[in-house]
Design a protein around this motif. Structure first.
Motif, PDB file in Angstrom:
ATOM      1  N   LYS A 103      42.892   9.198  -5.019  1.00 15.74           N
ATOM      2  CA  LYS A 103      43.331   7.841  -5.327  1.00 15.74           C
ATOM      3  C   LYS A 103      43.637   6.968  -4.098  1.00 15.74           C
ATOM      4  O   LYS A 103      43.568   5.747  -4.186  1.00 15.74           O
ATOM      5  CB  LYS A 103      44.587   7.871  -6.204  1.00 15.74           C
ATOM      6  N   LEU A 104      44.018   7.599  -2.994  1.00 23.53           N
ATOM      7  CA  LEU A 104      44.407   6.805  -1.820  1.00 23.53           C
ATOM      8  C   LEU A 104      43.204   6.588  -0.905  1.00 23.53           C
ATOM      9  O   LEU A 104      42.479   7.526  -0.592  1.00 23.53           O
ATOM     10  CB  LEU A 104      45.521   7.486  -1.041  1.00 23.53           C
ATOM     11  N   THR A 105      43.014   5.358  -0.492  1.00 24.64           N
ATOM     12  CA  THR A 105      41.950   5.035   0.450  1.00 24.64           C
ATOM     13  C   THR A 105      42.380   5.469   1.835  1.00 24.64           C
ATOM     14  O   THR A 105      43.489   5.130   2.258  1.00 24.64           O
ATOM     15  CB  THR A 105      41.689   3.513   0.430  1.00 24.64           C
ATOM     16  N   PRO A 106      41.545   6.229   2.533  1.00 29.19           N
ATOM     17  CA  PRO A 106      41.933   6.637   3.894  1.00 29.19           C
ATOM     18  C   PRO A 106      42.167   5.421   4.773  1.00 29.19           C
ATOM     19  O   PRO A 106      41.412   4.442   4.705  1.00 29.19           O
ATOM     20  CB  PRO A 106      40.739   7.441   4.403  1.00 29.19           C
ATOM     21  N   THR A 107      43.220   5.478   5.588  1.00 31.54           N
ATOM     22  CA  THR A 107      43.523   4.379   6.498  1.00 31.54           C
ATOM     23  C   THR A 107      42.905   4.680   7.852  1.00 31.54           C
ATOM     24  O   THR A 107      42.806   5.821   8.276  1.00 31.54           O
ATOM     25  CB  THR A 107      45.040   4.196   6.649  1.00 31.54           C
ATOM     26  N   LYS A 108      42.489   3.631   8.524  1.00 31.14           N
ATOM     27  CA  LYS A 108      41.883   3.785   9.863  1.00 31.14           C
ATOM     28  C   LYS A 108      42.750   3.144  10.897  1.00 31.14           C
ATOM     29  O   LYS A 108      43.504   2.310  10.695  1.00 31.14           O
ATOM     30  CB  LYS A 108      40.496   3.153   9.883  1.00 31.14           C
TER      31      LYS A 108
END
Length: 108
Positions: A103-108
């Motif tokens: 569910k969580l979008t990976p952060t960059k």
């Protein structure tokens, strides 16, 4: 409930996350808040637990999100994502990992 103070801290020792019950490891960033709800208390949680709580719209309730509410939301989301055969094979923290991974979008 009234939040008197909140910030992000870096753990100098291991703490427990008030939502998931997992360890907040030494040197890990976490959310800290000092609250009043009749009595005063401190609340600590993983940054990831806060992120998944927002992603799953857990704050749409007037009464806040306690540990039981958080765990019920995660369990419900987990059961939606997997088939029945896999439901009993995971601990709560494993179910939380599973839900966060999907569910969580990976952060960059």
């Amino acid at each position: 409930m009234e939040t008197i103070f909140q910030n992000t801290r870096k753990a100098r020792k291991t703490h427990k996350c008030d939502w998931c019950g997992g360890d907040i490891e030494k040197e890990e960033d976490y959310d800290y808040s000092f609250n009043k709800d009749g009595d005063v208390y401190v609340w600590k949680n993983h940054k990831r637990c806060m992120a998944i709580a927002h992603e799953l719209d857990m704050f749409d309730y007037d009464y806040g999100v306690g540990d039981q509410d958080f765990q019920e939301h995660i369990n419900e989301e987990y059961y939606i994502l997997v088939n029945e055969d896999d439901m009993t094979k995971r601990t709560f923290l494993e179910r939380l990992d599973y839900v966060c991974e999907r569910k969580l979008t990976p952060t960059k």
